[in-house]
Scaffold this motif. Structure first.
Motif, mmCIF file in Angstrom:
data_model
loop_
_atom_site.group_PDB
_atom_site.id
_atom_site.type_symbol
_atom_site.label_atom_id
_atom_site.label_comp_id
_atom_site.label_asym_id
_atom_site.label_seq_id
_atom_site.Cartn_x
_atom_site.Cartn_y
_atom_site.Cartn_z
ATOM 1 N N LEU A 160 0.817 -1.211 0.000
ATOM 2 C CA LEU A 160 0.000 0.000 0.000
ATOM 3 C C LEU A 160 0.852 1.262 0.000
ATOM 4 C CD1 LEU A 160 -2.712 -1.032 2.655
ATOM 5 C CD2 LEU A 160 -2.864 -1.197 0.169
ATOM 6 N N ALA A 161 1.983 1.221 0.712
ATOM 7 C CA ALA A 161 2.818 2.417 0.853
ATOM 8 C C ALA A 161 3.874 2.541 -0.234
ATOM 9 C CB ALA A 161 3.508 2.402 2.227
ATOM 10 N N LEU A 162 4.228 1.429 -0.879
ATOM 11 C CA LEU A 162 5.341 1.440 -1.830
ATOM 12 C C LEU A 162 5.127 2.377 -3.022
ATOM 13 C CD1 LEU A 162 8.119 0.221 -2.261
ATOM 14 C CD2 LEU A 162 7.042 -1.657 -3.508
ATOM 15 N N SER A 210 8.800 10.555 3.388
ATOM 16 C CA SER A 210 8.185 9.385 2.775
ATOM 17 C C SER A 210 8.056 8.249 3.780
ATOM 18 C CB SER A 210 9.017 8.933 1.571
ATOM 19 O OG SER A 210 8.454 7.808 0.944
ATOM 20 N N ALA A 211 9.044 8.096 4.652
ATOM 21 C CA ALA A 211 8.980 7.067 5.688
ATOM 22 C C ALA A 211 7.842 7.345 6.665
ATOM 23 C CB ALA A 211 10.311 6.988 6.436
ATOM 24 N N VAL A 212 7.664 8.620 7.018
ATOM 25 C CA VAL A 212 6.557 8.995 7.903
ATOM 26 C C VAL A 212 5.218 8.654 7.252
ATOM 27 C CG1 VAL A 212 5.384 10.946 8.988
ATOM 28 C CG2 VAL A 212 7.867 10.782 9.075
ATOM 29 N N PHE A 213 5.121 8.901 5.957
ATOM 30 C CA PHE A 213 3.887 8.595 5.227
ATOM 31 C C PHE A 213 3.616 7.094 5.262
ATOM 32 C CE2 PHE A 213 1.281 8.186 1.364
ATOM 33 C CZ PHE A 213 0.309 9.139 1.654
ATOM 34 N N THR A 216 2.448 6.065 8.728
ATOM 35 C CA THR A 216 1.072 6.481 8.994
ATOM 36 C C THR A 216 0.070 5.578 8.275
ATOM 37 O OG1 THR A 216 1.859 8.766 9.209
ATOM 38 C CG2 THR A 216 -0.503 8.434 8.946
ATOM 39 N N ILE A 217 0.394 5.193 7.036
ATOM 40 C CA ILE A 217 -0.500 4.283 6.298
ATOM 41 C C ILE A 217 -0.661 2.974 7.060
ATOM 42 C CG2 ILE A 217 -0.650 2.840 4.225
ATOM 43 C CD1 ILE A 217 0.434 5.124 2.618
ATOM 44 N N SER A 218 0.439 2.422 7.526
ATOM 45 C CA SER A 218 0.369 1.153 8.257
ATOM 46 C C SER A 218 -0.343 1.325 9.591
ATOM 47 C CB SER A 218 1.786 0.614 8.486
ATOM 48 O OG SER A 218 1.758 -0.557 9.272
ATOM 49 N N TRP A 219 -0.082 2.409 10.283
ATOM 50 C CA TRP A 219 -0.667 2.620 11.604
ATOM 51 C C TRP A 219 -2.185 2.722 11.528
ATOM 52 C CZ3 TRP A 219 1.383 2.607 16.465
ATOM 53 C CH2 TRP A 219 0.592 3.122 17.492
ATOM 54 N N ASN A 220 -2.695 3.348 10.471
ATOM 55 C CA ASN A 220 -4.134 3.588 10.358
ATOM 56 C C ASN A 220 -4.885 2.480 9.623
ATOM 57 O OD1 ASN A 220 -3.973 6.091 11.651
ATOM 58 N ND2 ASN A 220 -3.465 7.135 9.747
#
Length: 282
Positions: A160-162, A210-213, A216-220
């Motif tokens: 999802l984040a890649l 980008s790492a923060v993004f 956040t995607i994984s956390w939510n």
């Protein structure tokens, strides 16, 4: 045109600029209220007693009653779910940057057949809804032994984040002149040394953003966590499972436990987020 005739035009332009400035201020205030008011109300209710949560009229300031938060934190399974969320989000962040940053650098520095198609396919991976892939993923994970594991869920979150990591780092590396690398090569640096000593320090704030993004995607994320885990649920999946029929004050406490750590993490790395704009505007 005489000065008398120009005066109304100048006045109209000044009024238009003034109106545009007020519109910008009003829009900014509205967006801030739209974003911050729900967070504020969540924290106020989480820090209020159960009676005050359901009382009316609402208090504007919390009473700093920690009973709801204490009960929620000590609830069986919360600590483990919180640890699973941190672990999965950290693994997702590492994997997304570990694969995304090299891909972004390659897209910005090398020309190869199908480069445009590859960029399009990276973006198109987000076109497939996760619920559509849930059953095949669950079957594959059960067969490979990745079901109900942190690394298995992190792999799903990485997909999802890649795409965002690739596109963000591609934009960052494209904004750094290739002449800087060429100058380092003429001074005796290898490509890796030029990247590590010249390019990486300039791109690091953007990579951190980008790492923060990705974090956040994984956390939510909640759907994959709820489908692919049973014993090792993340905090979002745990809240979905356990707080559906809970009292309102416990729902506020759970929401605060989910939101506040992400806010603290973003605040801790805010300087990298702000520095990213300096790179993007070069």
């Amino acid at each position: 045109m005489s000065a008398v005739a120009e005066a109304p035009v100048v006045a109209a332009a000044a009024d238009a600029r003034k109106a545009g400035g007020w519109l910008l201020v009003a829009t900014t205030i509205l967006l801030c209220v739209w974003v911050l008011l729900p967070i504020y109300l969540l924290i106020v209710n989480a820090l209020s007693s159960p009676q005050q949560v359901t009382a009316f009229p609402k208090r504007f300031f919390p009473s700093f009653d920690l009973g709801s938060l204490s009960f929620f934190i000590n609830f069986a399974g919360v600590a483990r779910a919180l640890w699973n969320s941190v672990l999965v989000a950290t693994l997702t962040m590492i994997l997304a940057i570990g694969f995304g940053a090299p891909a972004g650098y390659a897209l910005s520095r090398f020309d190869f057949p199908g480069k445009g198609t590859f960029r399009f396919l990276v973006l198109m991976t987000r076109a497939f809804p996760l619920p559509l892939l849930a059953l095949p993923l669950a079957v594959m994970f059960i067969r490979t032994g990745l079901d109900d594991t942190a690394i298995g869920l992190a792999l799903v979150h990485t997909t999802l984040a890649l795409p965002f990591a690739v596109l963000i780092t591609f934009s960052l590396f494209s904004g750094i002149p290739v002449e800087l690398e060429e100058a380092a090569w003429t001074l005796g640096c290898t490509r890796w040394q030029a990247f590590r000593k010249v390019i990486l320090p300039l791109a690091l704030p953007g990579i951190a953003a980008s790492a923060v993004f990705a974090f956040t995607i994984s956390w939510n994320e909640v759907f994959a966590a709820a489908v692919l885990t049973i014993e090792n649920r993340t905090l979002t999946a745990f809240l979905l499972q356990s707080l559906g029929e809970s009292p309102l004050y416990l729902k506020f406490a759970g929401g605060a436990a989910l939101v506040v750590p992400a806010l603290i993490f973003i605040f801790a790395v805010r300087k990298y987020l702000f520095a990213m704009w300096g790179i993007a505007n070069r």
